[in-house]
Design a protein around this motif. Structure first.
Motif, PDB file in Angstrom:
ATOM      1  N   MET A  42       0.813  -1.225   0.000  1.00 21.74           N
ATOM      2  CA  MET A  42       0.000   0.000   0.000  1.00 21.74           C
ATOM      3  C   MET A  42       0.842   1.269   0.000  1.00 21.74           C
ATOM      4  O   MET A  42       0.308   2.364  -0.163  1.00 21.74           O
ATOM      5  CB  MET A  42      -0.961   0.004   1.201  1.00 21.74           C
ATOM      6  CG  MET A  42      -2.031  -1.072   1.133  1.00 21.74           C
ATOM      7  SD  MET A  42      -3.118  -0.890  -0.309  1.00 21.74           S
ATOM      8  CE  MET A  42      -4.024   0.581   0.136  1.00 21.74           C
ATOM      9  N   TYR A  74       2.921  -8.363  -6.717  1.00 26.48           N
ATOM     10  CA  TYR A  74       2.149  -7.180  -6.282  1.00 26.48           C
ATOM     11  C   TYR A  74       0.763  -7.132  -6.924  1.00 26.48           C
ATOM     12  O   TYR A  74      -0.204  -6.694  -6.301  1.00 26.48           O
ATOM     13  CB  TYR A  74       2.929  -5.885  -6.548  1.00 26.48           C
ATOM     14  CG  TYR A  74       3.999  -5.669  -5.511  1.00 26.48           C
ATOM     15  CD1 TYR A  74       3.655  -5.358  -4.201  1.00 26.48           C
ATOM     16  CD2 TYR A  74       5.347  -5.835  -5.815  1.00 26.48           C
ATOM     17  CE1 TYR A  74       4.628  -5.190  -3.213  1.00 26.48           C
ATOM     18  CE2 TYR A  74       6.330  -5.666  -4.839  1.00 26.48           C
ATOM     19  CZ  TYR A  74       5.954  -5.341  -3.543  1.00 26.48           C
ATOM     20  OH  TYR A  74       6.909  -5.194  -2.582  1.00 26.48           O
ATOM     21  N   VAL A  86       0.387   2.989  -4.430  1.00 29.60           N
ATOM     22  CA  VAL A  86      -0.145   1.660  -4.129  1.00 29.60           C
ATOM     23  C   VAL A  86       0.250   0.721  -5.267  1.00 29.60           C
ATOM     24  O   VAL A  86       0.040   1.042  -6.440  1.00 29.60           O
ATOM     25  CB  VAL A  86      -1.693   1.712  -4.058  1.00 29.60           C
ATOM     26  CG1 VAL A  86      -2.260   0.316  -3.833  1.00 29.60           C
ATOM     27  CG2 VAL A  86      -2.162   2.688  -2.991  1.00 29.60           C
ATOM     28  N   ARG A 114      -6.043  -5.616  -2.236  1.00 30.38           N
ATOM     29  CA  ARG A 114      -6.020  -4.191  -1.978  1.00 30.38           C
ATOM     30  C   ARG A 114      -6.534  -3.932  -0.560  1.00 30.38           C
ATOM     31  O   ARG A 114      -7.692  -4.203  -0.262  1.00 30.38           O
ATOM     32  CB  ARG A 114      -6.934  -3.605  -3.033  1.00 30.38           C
ATOM     33  CG  ARG A 114      -6.979  -2.173  -3.399  1.00 30.38           C
ATOM     34  CD  ARG A 114      -5.739  -1.457  -3.469  1.00 30.38           C
ATOM     35  NE  ARG A 114      -6.064  -0.120  -3.002  1.00 30.38           N
ATOM     36  CZ  ARG A 114      -6.104   0.956  -3.788  1.00 30.38           C
ATOM     37  NH1 ARG A 114      -5.731   0.891  -5.036  1.00 30.38           N
ATOM     38  NH2 ARG A 114      -6.469   2.112  -3.296  1.00 30.38           N
ATOM     39  N   GLN A 123      -5.860   5.567  -6.187  1.00 34.35           N
ATOM     40  CA  GLN A 123      -4.405   5.742  -6.011  1.00 34.35           C
ATOM     41  C   GLN A 123      -4.178   6.936  -5.070  1.00 34.35           C
ATOM     42  O   GLN A 123      -5.082   7.749  -4.863  1.00 34.35           O
ATOM     43  CB  GLN A 123      -3.755   5.951  -7.386  1.00 34.35           C
ATOM     44  CG  GLN A 123      -2.243   6.061  -7.420  1.00 34.35           C
ATOM     45  CD  GLN A 123      -1.510   4.885  -6.781  1.00 34.35           C
ATOM     46  OE1 GLN A 123      -1.396   4.836  -5.566  1.00 34.35           O
ATOM     47  NE2 GLN A 123      -1.028   3.954  -7.597  1.00 34.35           N
ATOM     48  N   PRO A 157     -11.196   1.374  -5.574  1.00 34.42           N
ATOM     49  CA  PRO A 157     -10.368   0.687  -6.574  1.00 34.42           C
ATOM     50  C   PRO A 157     -11.201  -0.291  -7.399  1.00 34.42           C
ATOM     51  O   PRO A 157     -12.143  -0.885  -6.894  1.00 34.42           O
ATOM     52  CB  PRO A 157      -9.339  -0.054  -5.731  1.00 34.42           C
ATOM     53  CG  PRO A 157      -9.756   0.073  -4.322  1.00 34.42           C
ATOM     54  CD  PRO A 157     -10.750   1.177  -4.208  1.00 34.42           C
ATOM     55  N   ALA A 200      -0.447  -2.802  -4.702  1.00 32.12           N
ATOM     56  CA  ALA A 200      -1.329  -3.956  -4.504  1.00 32.12           C
ATOM     57  C   ALA A 200      -2.491  -3.896  -5.486  1.00 32.12           C
ATOM     58  O   ALA A 200      -3.192  -2.888  -5.553  1.00 32.12           O
ATOM     59  CB  ALA A 200      -1.852  -3.974  -3.070  1.00 32.12           C
ATOM     60  N   GLY A 201      -2.687  -4.967  -6.274  1.00 32.07           N
ATOM     61  CA  GLY A 201      -3.804  -5.049  -7.202  1.00 32.07           C
ATOM     62  C   GLY A 201      -3.604  -4.268  -8.489  1.00 32.07           C
ATOM     63  O   GLY A 201      -4.501  -4.229  -9.337  1.00 32.07           O
ATOM     64  N   GLN A 202      -2.446  -3.642  -8.681  1.00 33.14           N
ATOM     65  CA  GLN A 202      -2.170  -2.911  -9.936  1.00 33.14           C
ATOM     66  C   GLN A 202      -2.031  -3.935 -11.086  1.00 33.14           C
ATOM     67  O   GLN A 202      -1.767  -5.112 -10.859  1.00 33.14           O
ATOM     68  CB  GLN A 202      -0.877  -2.088  -9.763  1.00 33.14           C
ATOM     69  CG  GLN A 202      -0.448  -1.232 -10.943  1.00 33.14           C
ATOM     70  CD  GLN A 202      -1.517  -0.264 -11.428  1.00 33.14           C
ATOM     71  OE1 GLN A 202      -2.427  -0.665 -12.161  1.00 33.14           O
ATOM     72  NE2 GLN A 202      -1.421   0.996 -11.015  1.00 33.14           N
TER      73      GLN A 202
END
Ligand code: HEC
Ligand code: HEC
Ligand code: HEC
Length: 360
Positions: free
Chosen positions: A199, A252, A207, A257, A309, A359, A209-211
Protein backbone atom coordinates in the motif's frame (compact mmCIF):
# COMPACT_ATOMS: atom_id res chain seq x y z
CA UNK A 1 60.24 48.61 -21.91
CA UNK A 2 59.67 47.25 -25.40
CA UNK A 3 62.00 44.27 -24.76
CA UNK A 4 60.50 43.44 -21.35
CA UNK A 5 57.02 43.01 -22.83
CA UNK A 6 58.47 40.69 -25.42
CA UNK A 7 59.98 38.52 -22.64
CA UNK A 8 56.71 38.37 -20.80
CA UNK A 9 54.90 37.34 -23.98
CA UNK A 10 57.44 34.57 -24.67
CA UNK A 11 57.23 33.33 -21.06
CA UNK A 12 53.41 33.24 -21.27
CA UNK A 13 53.56 31.34 -24.54
CA UNK A 14 55.93 28.76 -23.07
CA UNK A 15 54.02 28.35 -19.79
CA UNK A 16 51.36 25.86 -21.00
CA UNK A 17 54.05 23.66 -22.57
CA UNK A 18 56.10 23.78 -19.35
CA UNK A 19 53.00 22.81 -17.35
CA UNK A 20 52.20 19.89 -19.67
CA UNK A 21 55.85 18.81 -19.49
CA UNK A 22 55.82 18.89 -15.68
CA UNK A 23 52.67 16.74 -15.60
CA UNK A 24 54.12 14.42 -18.29
CA UNK A 25 57.11 13.61 -16.07
CA UNK A 26 54.56 11.99 -13.74
CA UNK A 27 56.06 13.53 -10.62
CA UNK A 28 52.72 15.17 -9.72
CA UNK A 29 51.20 12.77 -7.15
CA UNK A 30 47.54 11.85 -7.88
CA UNK A 31 47.49 9.20 -5.11
CA UNK A 32 44.80 9.75 -2.45
CA UNK A 33 46.67 8.10 0.42
CA UNK A 34 48.90 11.02 1.39
CA UNK A 35 46.04 13.54 1.43
CA UNK A 36 46.05 17.17 0.26
CA UNK A 37 48.26 19.89 1.61
CA UNK A 38 46.32 21.89 4.20
CA UNK A 39 46.20 24.90 1.85
CA UNK A 40 44.85 22.77 -1.05
CA UNK A 41 42.24 21.31 1.25
CA UNK A 42 41.16 24.75 2.42
CA UNK A 43 41.14 26.14 -1.12
CA UNK A 44 39.04 23.30 -2.58
CA UNK A 45 36.41 23.48 0.15
CA UNK A 46 36.38 27.29 -0.12
CA UNK A 47 35.76 26.98 -3.88
CA UNK A 48 33.00 24.41 -3.30
CA UNK A 49 31.23 26.50 -0.64
CA UNK A 50 31.40 29.66 -2.75
CA UNK A 51 30.07 27.90 -5.83
CA UNK A 52 27.21 26.27 -3.92
CA UNK A 53 26.29 29.59 -2.32
CA UNK A 54 26.17 31.42 -5.68
CA UNK A 55 24.29 28.73 -7.62
CA UNK A 56 21.78 28.35 -4.79
CA UNK A 57 20.73 32.02 -5.05
CA UNK A 58 17.93 31.52 -7.63
CA UNK A 59 16.62 28.31 -5.99
CA UNK A 60 13.07 28.74 -4.71
CA UNK A 61 12.50 26.89 -1.46
CA UNK A 62 9.03 25.35 -0.95
CA UNK A 63 7.47 26.55 2.27
CA UNK A 64 7.13 24.38 4.30
CA UNK A 65 9.41 21.59 3.04
CA UNK A 66 7.23 18.72 1.71
CA UNK A 67 6.82 15.76 4.06
CA UNK A 68 4.94 13.28 1.85
CA UNK A 69 8.14 11.65 0.62
CA UNK A 70 9.99 11.52 3.95
CA UNK A 71 9.89 7.71 4.33
CA UNK A 72 11.03 7.09 0.75
CA UNK A 73 13.81 9.67 1.12
CA UNK A 74 15.02 7.99 4.31
CA UNK A 75 14.88 4.62 2.52
CA UNK A 76 16.89 6.04 -0.35
CA UNK A 77 19.40 7.63 2.03
CA UNK A 78 19.99 4.20 3.55
CA UNK A 79 21.00 2.62 0.21
CA UNK A 80 22.28 5.66 -1.69
CA UNK A 81 24.04 7.92 0.81
CA UNK A 82 24.80 6.19 4.14
CA UNK A 83 27.75 4.19 2.74
CA UNK A 84 29.63 7.47 2.35
CA UNK A 85 27.99 9.72 4.94
CA UNK A 86 27.04 7.44 7.88
CA UNK A 87 23.48 7.28 9.24
CA UNK A 88 22.31 7.51 12.84
CA UNK A 89 22.25 3.68 12.70
CA UNK A 90 25.55 2.72 11.01
CA UNK A 91 28.93 4.38 10.43
CA UNK A 92 30.08 4.97 6.84
CA UNK A 93 32.04 2.19 5.10
CA UNK A 94 35.78 1.97 5.78
CA UNK A 95 36.63 2.71 2.14
CA UNK A 96 34.66 5.94 2.24
CA UNK A 97 36.99 7.23 4.96
CA UNK A 98 39.89 6.85 2.51
CA UNK A 99 38.23 9.05 -0.13
CA UNK A 100 39.81 12.42 -0.86
CA UNK A 101 38.11 14.56 0.30
CA UNK A 102 36.59 12.33 2.97
CA UNK A 103 32.76 12.52 2.90
CA UNK A 104 31.63 14.06 6.20
CA UNK A 105 29.28 12.31 8.65
CA UNK A 106 26.19 14.28 7.69
CA UNK A 107 24.35 14.34 11.03
CA UNK A 108 27.25 16.38 12.44
CA UNK A 109 27.35 18.80 9.49
CA UNK A 110 23.58 19.27 9.49
CA UNK A 111 23.35 19.88 13.22
CA UNK A 112 25.25 23.12 12.50
CA UNK A 113 23.75 25.78 10.23
CA UNK A 114 26.50 25.47 7.62
CA UNK A 115 24.03 25.09 4.72
CA UNK A 116 20.66 26.67 3.93
CA UNK A 117 17.85 24.54 2.45
CA UNK A 118 18.54 26.01 -1.00
CA UNK A 119 22.24 25.10 -0.72
CA UNK A 120 21.46 21.54 0.37
CA UNK A 121 19.13 21.26 -2.63
CA UNK A 122 21.90 22.46 -4.93
CA UNK A 123 24.45 19.97 -3.52
CA UNK A 124 22.10 16.99 -3.62
CA UNK A 125 20.80 17.77 -7.12
CA UNK A 126 24.10 18.53 -8.83
CA UNK A 127 26.72 16.74 -6.72
CA UNK A 128 30.23 18.15 -6.28
CA UNK A 129 32.84 17.87 -9.01
CA UNK A 130 36.24 16.26 -8.24
CA UNK A 131 35.05 14.85 -4.90
CA UNK A 132 33.02 11.69 -5.55
CA UNK A 133 29.80 13.37 -4.36
CA UNK A 134 27.36 12.16 -7.07
CA UNK A 135 24.55 14.16 -8.73
CA UNK A 136 20.94 12.95 -8.31
CA UNK A 137 20.37 10.19 -10.89
CA UNK A 138 17.87 12.39 -12.79
CA UNK A 139 17.74 16.19 -13.12
CA UNK A 140 13.95 16.11 -13.68
CA UNK A 141 12.72 15.31 -10.17
CA UNK A 142 13.09 18.35 -7.95
CA UNK A 143 10.23 16.96 -5.82
CA UNK A 144 12.37 13.95 -4.85
CA UNK A 145 15.29 16.21 -4.00
CA UNK A 146 13.13 18.44 -1.79
CA UNK A 147 11.91 15.31 -0.01
CA UNK A 148 15.58 14.42 0.59
CA UNK A 149 16.31 17.92 1.92
CA UNK A 150 13.32 17.61 4.27
CA UNK A 151 14.71 14.29 5.49
CA UNK A 152 18.24 15.70 5.93
CA UNK A 153 16.78 18.45 8.12
CA UNK A 154 15.16 15.78 10.27
CA UNK A 155 18.16 13.46 10.53
CA UNK A 156 20.22 15.17 13.27
CA UNK A 157 17.25 14.66 15.65
CA UNK A 158 16.92 10.93 14.95
CA UNK A 159 18.50 8.25 17.11
CA UNK A 160 19.29 4.82 15.60
CA UNK A 161 15.83 3.41 16.29
CA UNK A 162 13.89 6.43 15.04
CA UNK A 163 16.03 6.42 11.88
CA UNK A 164 15.41 2.72 11.23
CA UNK A 165 11.68 3.16 11.81
CA UNK A 166 11.62 5.89 9.18
CA UNK A 167 13.89 4.16 6.63
CA UNK A 168 12.48 0.65 7.01
CA UNK A 169 9.01 1.00 8.54
CA UNK A 170 7.76 -2.16 10.19
CA UNK A 171 9.76 -4.23 7.68
CA UNK A 172 12.58 -6.09 9.40
CA UNK A 173 14.64 -6.30 6.21
CA UNK A 174 18.19 -5.05 5.95
CA UNK A 175 19.36 -3.10 2.94
CA UNK A 176 20.17 -5.70 0.31
CA UNK A 177 23.30 -6.14 -1.75
CA UNK A 178 22.92 -5.12 -5.42
CA UNK A 179 21.40 -7.51 -7.99
CA UNK A 180 19.69 -9.82 -5.51
CA UNK A 181 18.18 -12.83 -7.21
CA UNK A 182 15.71 -14.30 -4.81
CA UNK A 183 12.15 -13.06 -4.71
CA UNK A 184 11.64 -13.23 -0.95
CA UNK A 185 14.65 -11.05 -0.12
CA UNK A 186 13.70 -8.59 -2.84
CA UNK A 187 10.09 -8.26 -1.72
CA UNK A 188 11.35 -7.56 1.81
CA UNK A 189 13.52 -4.81 0.34
CA UNK A 190 10.66 -3.26 -1.66
CA UNK A 191 8.59 -3.36 1.57
CA UNK A 192 10.89 -0.73 3.08
CA UNK A 193 9.01 1.81 0.96
CA UNK A 194 6.02 -0.04 -0.48
CA UNK A 195 5.01 -1.75 2.80
CA UNK A 196 4.44 -5.47 3.28
CA UNK A 197 0.86 -4.98 2.07
CA UNK A 198 1.94 -3.11 -1.10
CA UNK A 199 0.00 0.00 0.00
CA UNK A 200 3.03 2.31 0.08
CA UNK A 201 4.49 4.22 3.04
CA UNK A 202 3.61 7.90 2.80
CA UNK A 203 1.59 9.72 0.16
CA UNK A 204 4.49 9.91 -2.34
CA UNK A 205 4.80 6.12 -2.68
CA UNK A 206 2.11 4.60 -4.93
CA UNK A 207 -0.14 1.66 -4.13
CA UNK A 208 1.13 -1.43 -5.97
CA UNK A 209 -1.33 -3.96 -4.50
CA UNK A 210 -3.80 -5.05 -7.20
CA UNK A 211 -2.17 -2.91 -9.94
CA UNK A 212 -2.11 -4.40 -13.47
CA UNK A 213 0.70 -6.95 -13.77
CA UNK A 214 1.94 -5.92 -17.23
CA UNK A 215 2.02 -2.26 -16.24
CA UNK A 216 4.08 -3.04 -13.11
CA UNK A 217 6.59 -5.15 -15.01
CA UNK A 218 7.05 -2.64 -17.82
CA UNK A 219 7.42 0.18 -15.31
CA UNK A 220 10.29 -1.65 -13.58
CA UNK A 221 11.98 -2.10 -16.96
CA UNK A 222 11.46 1.61 -17.68
CA UNK A 223 13.00 2.72 -14.37
CA UNK A 224 16.02 0.43 -14.80
CA UNK A 225 16.60 1.79 -18.32
CA UNK A 226 16.11 5.39 -17.09
CA UNK A 227 13.15 5.80 -19.45
CA UNK A 228 11.08 6.81 -16.44
CA UNK A 229 12.73 9.40 -14.25
CA UNK A 230 13.03 8.75 -10.52
CA UNK A 231 16.30 8.74 -8.58
CA UNK A 232 14.70 6.62 -5.88
CA UNK A 233 13.09 3.93 -8.09
CA UNK A 234 15.92 3.78 -10.61
CA UNK A 235 18.26 2.81 -7.81
CA UNK A 236 15.77 0.23 -6.44
CA UNK A 237 15.21 -1.28 -9.91
CA UNK A 238 18.92 -1.47 -10.67
CA UNK A 239 19.60 -3.15 -7.32
CA UNK A 240 17.12 -5.90 -8.24
CA UNK A 241 17.83 -8.76 -10.63
CA UNK A 242 15.94 -7.90 -13.85
CA UNK A 243 15.10 -11.59 -14.37
CA UNK A 244 12.77 -11.24 -11.38
CA UNK A 245 10.79 -8.20 -12.63
CA UNK A 246 8.01 -10.44 -13.96
CA UNK A 247 7.75 -12.30 -10.63
CA UNK A 248 7.77 -9.05 -8.66
CA UNK A 249 5.00 -7.66 -10.86
CA UNK A 250 2.91 -10.81 -10.44
CA UNK A 251 3.47 -10.74 -6.68
CA UNK A 252 2.15 -7.18 -6.28
CA UNK A 253 -0.67 -7.59 -8.82
CA UNK A 254 -1.98 -10.52 -6.75
CA UNK A 255 -1.80 -8.76 -3.38
CA UNK A 256 -5.29 -7.90 -2.11
CA UNK A 257 -6.02 -4.19 -1.98
CA UNK A 258 -6.09 -3.18 1.70
CA UNK A 259 -8.13 -0.28 3.06
CA UNK A 260 -6.39 3.06 2.68
CA UNK A 261 -5.44 4.93 5.85
CA UNK A 262 -7.94 7.71 6.39
CA UNK A 263 -6.96 11.00 4.78
CA UNK A 264 -8.62 14.38 4.54
CA UNK A 265 -11.18 14.23 1.71
CA UNK A 266 -10.80 16.88 -1.02
CA UNK A 267 -13.63 19.41 -1.46
CA UNK A 268 -16.79 18.23 -3.26
CA UNK A 269 -16.59 20.93 -5.95
CA UNK A 270 -13.06 19.93 -6.92
CA UNK A 271 -14.04 16.26 -7.10
CA UNK A 272 -17.06 17.12 -9.26
CA UNK A 273 -14.88 19.04 -11.73
CA UNK A 274 -12.45 16.12 -11.84
CA UNK A 275 -15.29 13.70 -12.52
CA UNK A 276 -16.49 15.81 -15.46
CA UNK A 277 -13.05 15.87 -17.12
CA UNK A 278 -12.49 12.18 -16.40
CA UNK A 279 -15.74 11.25 -18.15
CA UNK A 280 -15.95 13.76 -20.98
CA UNK A 281 -12.46 15.23 -21.32
CA UNK A 282 -11.97 18.87 -22.34
CA UNK A 283 -12.51 18.84 -26.14
CA UNK A 284 -11.56 22.54 -26.47
CA UNK A 285 -8.12 21.79 -24.96
CA UNK A 286 -7.69 18.49 -26.87
CA UNK A 287 -7.95 16.50 -23.66
CA UNK A 288 -9.67 13.12 -24.08
CA UNK A 289 -11.86 11.37 -21.55
CA UNK A 290 -9.51 9.72 -19.08
CA UNK A 291 -12.02 6.98 -18.39
CA UNK A 292 -11.88 5.86 -22.03
CA UNK A 293 -8.63 4.17 -21.00
CA UNK A 294 -8.41 4.17 -17.23
CA UNK A 295 -11.92 2.80 -16.65
CA UNK A 296 -11.41 0.20 -19.41
CA UNK A 297 -8.47 -1.76 -18.09
CA UNK A 298 -9.69 -4.82 -19.97
CA UNK A 299 -8.69 -3.04 -23.20
CA UNK A 300 -4.99 -3.17 -22.42
CA UNK A 301 -3.06 -4.86 -19.59
CA UNK A 302 -0.50 -2.03 -19.70
CA UNK A 303 -3.07 0.67 -18.77
CA UNK A 304 -2.53 1.46 -15.09
CA UNK A 305 -5.36 1.43 -12.60
CA UNK A 306 -5.58 4.89 -11.05
CA UNK A 307 -8.88 4.62 -9.10
CA UNK A 308 -8.12 5.07 -5.40
CA UNK A 309 -4.41 5.74 -6.01
CA UNK A 310 -2.69 8.14 -3.56
CA UNK A 311 -3.71 11.78 -4.00
CA UNK A 312 -0.22 13.30 -3.78
CA UNK A 313 1.25 10.63 -6.06
CA UNK A 314 -1.42 11.22 -8.76
CA UNK A 315 -0.90 14.96 -8.58
CA UNK A 316 2.90 14.60 -8.94
CA UNK A 317 2.65 12.20 -11.90
CA UNK A 318 0.22 14.46 -13.77
CA UNK A 319 2.47 17.47 -13.15
CA UNK A 320 5.43 15.48 -14.48
CA UNK A 321 3.45 14.47 -17.58
CA UNK A 322 2.38 18.09 -18.15
CA UNK A 323 6.01 19.29 -17.85
CA UNK A 324 7.12 16.47 -20.22
CA UNK A 325 9.28 14.96 -17.49
CA UNK A 326 7.68 11.55 -17.20
CA UNK A 327 8.56 8.71 -19.49
CA UNK A 328 7.36 5.18 -18.87
CA UNK A 329 6.32 2.08 -20.80
CA UNK A 330 6.01 1.84 -24.58
CA UNK A 331 2.44 3.17 -24.19
CA UNK A 332 3.45 6.35 -22.35
CA UNK A 333 3.10 8.12 -25.72
CA UNK A 334 -0.70 7.98 -25.31
CA UNK A 335 -0.39 10.24 -22.23
CA UNK A 336 2.20 12.50 -23.86
CA UNK A 337 -0.16 13.36 -26.71
CA UNK A 338 -2.33 15.61 -24.54
CA UNK A 339 -0.69 16.05 -21.12
CA UNK A 340 1.03 19.34 -21.89
CA UNK A 341 -2.43 20.90 -22.36
CA UNK A 342 -3.42 20.05 -18.77
CA UNK A 343 -3.66 23.18 -16.61
CA UNK A 344 -2.73 23.20 -12.91
CA UNK A 345 -6.42 23.46 -11.93
CA UNK A 346 -7.33 20.45 -14.17
CA UNK A 347 -4.56 18.41 -12.55
CA UNK A 348 -5.69 19.32 -9.07
CA UNK A 349 -9.27 18.32 -9.85
CA UNK A 350 -8.32 15.04 -11.56
CA UNK A 351 -5.94 13.95 -8.78
CA UNK A 352 -8.63 14.74 -6.21
CA UNK A 353 -11.32 12.85 -8.12
CA UNK A 354 -9.39 9.65 -8.83
CA UNK A 355 -8.03 9.47 -5.28
CA UNK A 356 -11.58 9.29 -3.90
CA UNK A 357 -12.72 6.39 -6.11
CA UNK A 358 -13.10 2.80 -4.95
CA UNK A 359 -10.37 0.69 -6.57
CA UNK A 360 -11.60 -1.35 -9.57
C1 HEC B 1 30.55 7.91 -3.06
C2 HEC B 1 30.41 8.66 -1.88
C3 HEC B 1 29.22 9.60 -1.72
C4 HEC B 1 27.88 9.29 -1.86
C5 HEC B 1 27.26 7.96 -2.29
C6 HEC B 1 27.16 10.48 -1.49
N1 HEC B 1 28.03 11.49 -1.16
FE1 HEC B 1 27.56 13.35 -0.42
N2 HEC B 1 29.51 13.85 -0.40
C7 HEC B 1 30.57 13.03 -0.72
C8 HEC B 1 31.81 13.77 -0.56
C9 HEC B 1 33.18 13.23 -0.84
C10 HEC B 1 31.46 15.07 -0.10
C11 HEC B 1 32.41 16.22 0.26
C12 HEC B 1 32.47 17.26 -0.82
C13 HEC B 1 33.39 18.41 -0.43
O1 HEC B 1 33.78 18.48 0.73
O2 HEC B 1 33.68 19.21 -1.29
C14 HEC B 1 30.01 15.07 0.01
C15 HEC B 1 29.27 16.18 0.45
C16 HEC B 1 27.92 16.16 0.69
C17 HEC B 1 27.19 17.24 1.34
C18 HEC B 1 27.82 18.55 1.83
C19 HEC B 1 28.45 18.28 3.18
C20 HEC B 1 29.59 19.21 3.49
O3 HEC B 1 29.45 20.04 4.37
O4 HEC B 1 30.65 19.06 2.84
C21 HEC B 1 25.89 16.84 1.41
C22 HEC B 1 24.73 17.62 2.02
C23 HEC B 1 25.80 15.52 0.81
N3 HEC B 1 27.05 15.14 0.40
C24 HEC B 1 24.62 14.78 0.70
C25 HEC B 1 24.54 13.53 0.10
C26 HEC B 1 23.31 12.80 -0.10
C27 HEC B 1 21.92 13.26 0.32
C28 HEC B 1 23.64 11.63 -0.73
C29 HEC B 1 22.71 10.54 -1.22
C30 HEC B 1 21.70 10.94 -2.17
C31 HEC B 1 25.08 11.62 -0.91
N4 HEC B 1 25.58 12.79 -0.40
C32 HEC B 1 25.77 10.57 -1.49
C33 HEC B 1 30.47 11.71 -1.11
C34 HEC B 1 29.30 10.99 -1.30
C1 HEC C 1 13.54 3.74 -1.23
C2 HEC C 1 12.12 3.59 -1.49
C3 HEC C 1 11.66 2.58 -2.52
C4 HEC C 1 12.07 1.26 -2.66
C5 HEC C 1 13.13 0.50 -1.86
C6 HEC C 1 11.28 0.71 -3.75
N1 HEC C 1 10.41 1.66 -4.23
FE1 HEC C 1 9.16 1.45 -5.82
N2 HEC C 1 8.61 3.40 -5.68
C7 HEC C 1 9.09 4.29 -4.75
C8 HEC C 1 8.63 5.63 -5.09
C9 HEC C 1 8.94 6.91 -4.32
C10 HEC C 1 7.86 5.50 -6.26
C11 HEC C 1 7.24 6.63 -7.10
C12 HEC C 1 8.30 6.95 -8.14
C13 HEC C 1 7.89 7.93 -9.21
O1 HEC C 1 7.47 9.04 -8.87
O2 HEC C 1 8.05 7.60 -10.41
C14 HEC C 1 7.87 4.09 -6.61
C15 HEC C 1 7.23 3.56 -7.74
C16 HEC C 1 7.22 2.22 -8.08
C17 HEC C 1 6.51 1.66 -9.21
C18 HEC C 1 5.63 2.41 -10.20
C19 HEC C 1 4.19 2.28 -9.78
C20 HEC C 1 3.21 3.07 -10.64
O3 HEC C 1 2.03 3.13 -10.29
O4 HEC C 1 3.62 3.62 -11.66
C21 HEC C 1 6.77 0.31 -9.21
C22 HEC C 1 6.25 -0.72 -10.21
C23 HEC C 1 7.63 0.02 -8.07
N3 HEC C 1 7.88 1.21 -7.41
C24 HEC C 1 8.09 -1.24 -7.71
C25 HEC C 1 9.06 -1.47 -6.74
C26 HEC C 1 9.65 -2.76 -6.48
C27 HEC C 1 9.26 -4.06 -7.16
C28 HEC C 1 10.61 -2.59 -5.50
C29 HEC C 1 11.58 -3.58 -4.94
C30 HEC C 1 12.46 -4.21 -5.89
C31 HEC C 1 10.59 -1.17 -5.16
N4 HEC C 1 9.63 -0.54 -5.91
C32 HEC C 1 11.40 -0.59 -4.21
C33 HEC C 1 9.90 4.00 -3.67
C34 HEC C 1 10.62 2.81 -3.51
C1 HEC D 1 -5.36 6.51 -24.63
C2 HEC D 1 -5.37 5.99 -23.30
C3 HEC D 1 -5.22 6.97 -22.15
C4 HEC D 1 -5.93 8.12 -21.89
C5 HEC D 1 -7.05 8.71 -22.71
C6 HEC D 1 -5.47 8.61 -20.63
N1 HEC D 1 -4.47 7.81 -20.15
FE1 HEC D 1 -3.47 8.06 -18.39
N2 HEC D 1 -2.24 6.52 -18.86
C7 HEC D 1 -2.33 5.75 -20.00
C8 HEC D 1 -1.20 4.86 -20.05
C9 HEC D 1 -0.91 3.81 -21.13
C10 HEC D 1 -0.41 5.13 -18.90
C11 HEC D 1 0.90 4.47 -18.48
C12 HEC D 1 2.07 5.37 -18.86
C13 HEC D 1 3.39 4.70 -18.63
O1 HEC D 1 3.92 4.81 -17.52
O2 HEC D 1 3.89 4.09 -19.57
C14 HEC D 1 -1.10 6.18 -18.18
C15 HEC D 1 -0.66 6.72 -16.96
C16 HEC D 1 -1.38 7.60 -16.21
C17 HEC D 1 -1.04 8.00 -14.86
C18 HEC D 1 0.15 7.50 -14.04
C19 HEC D 1 -0.26 6.24 -13.29
C20 HEC D 1 0.79 5.72 -12.36
O3 HEC D 1 0.51 4.75 -11.65
O4 HEC D 1 1.89 6.27 -12.32
C21 HEC D 1 -2.00 8.89 -14.46
C22 HEC D 1 -2.07 9.58 -13.11
C23 HEC D 1 -2.90 9.05 -15.57
N3 HEC D 1 -2.52 8.26 -16.61
C24 HEC D 1 -4.01 9.90 -15.56
C25 HEC D 1 -4.77 10.18 -16.67
C26 HEC D 1 -5.75 11.25 -16.73
C27 HEC D 1 -6.07 12.16 -15.57
C28 HEC D 1 -6.25 11.25 -17.99
C29 HEC D 1 -7.28 12.18 -18.58
C30 HEC D 1 -6.97 13.59 -18.57
C31 HEC D 1 -5.64 10.14 -18.71
N4 HEC D 1 -4.73 9.55 -17.88
C32 HEC D 1 -5.95 9.75 -20.00
C33 HEC D 1 -3.33 5.80 -20.94
C34 HEC D 1 -4.27 6.80 -21.04
Amino acid sequence: MHIRWKHVAIALAILPFAAVFAVWTGLFNVGAASGHWKITDWFLHFAMQSSVRTYALPVEVPEPLPREGLAAAAGHFETGCAVCHSSPDVPRDAWARQMLPEPPALSDVLASDKWTDAELFRIVKHGVRFTGMPAWPTQDRDDEIWAMVAFLREMPDLDAKAYRDLAYGPSSANAVAPAVNDLETLVADCARCHGEDGMGRGDAVPVLAGQQRTYLEESLVAYAANRRESGVMTQAALDADADLFADLAAYYADLPRADMETRTAPGAELVERGRAIAMEGLPDDDIPSCDSCHARLDRNPAYPAIDGQKHHYLQTQLELFAEEKRGGTSLAETMHEFSRHLKPEDIEALAAYYSTLEPQ
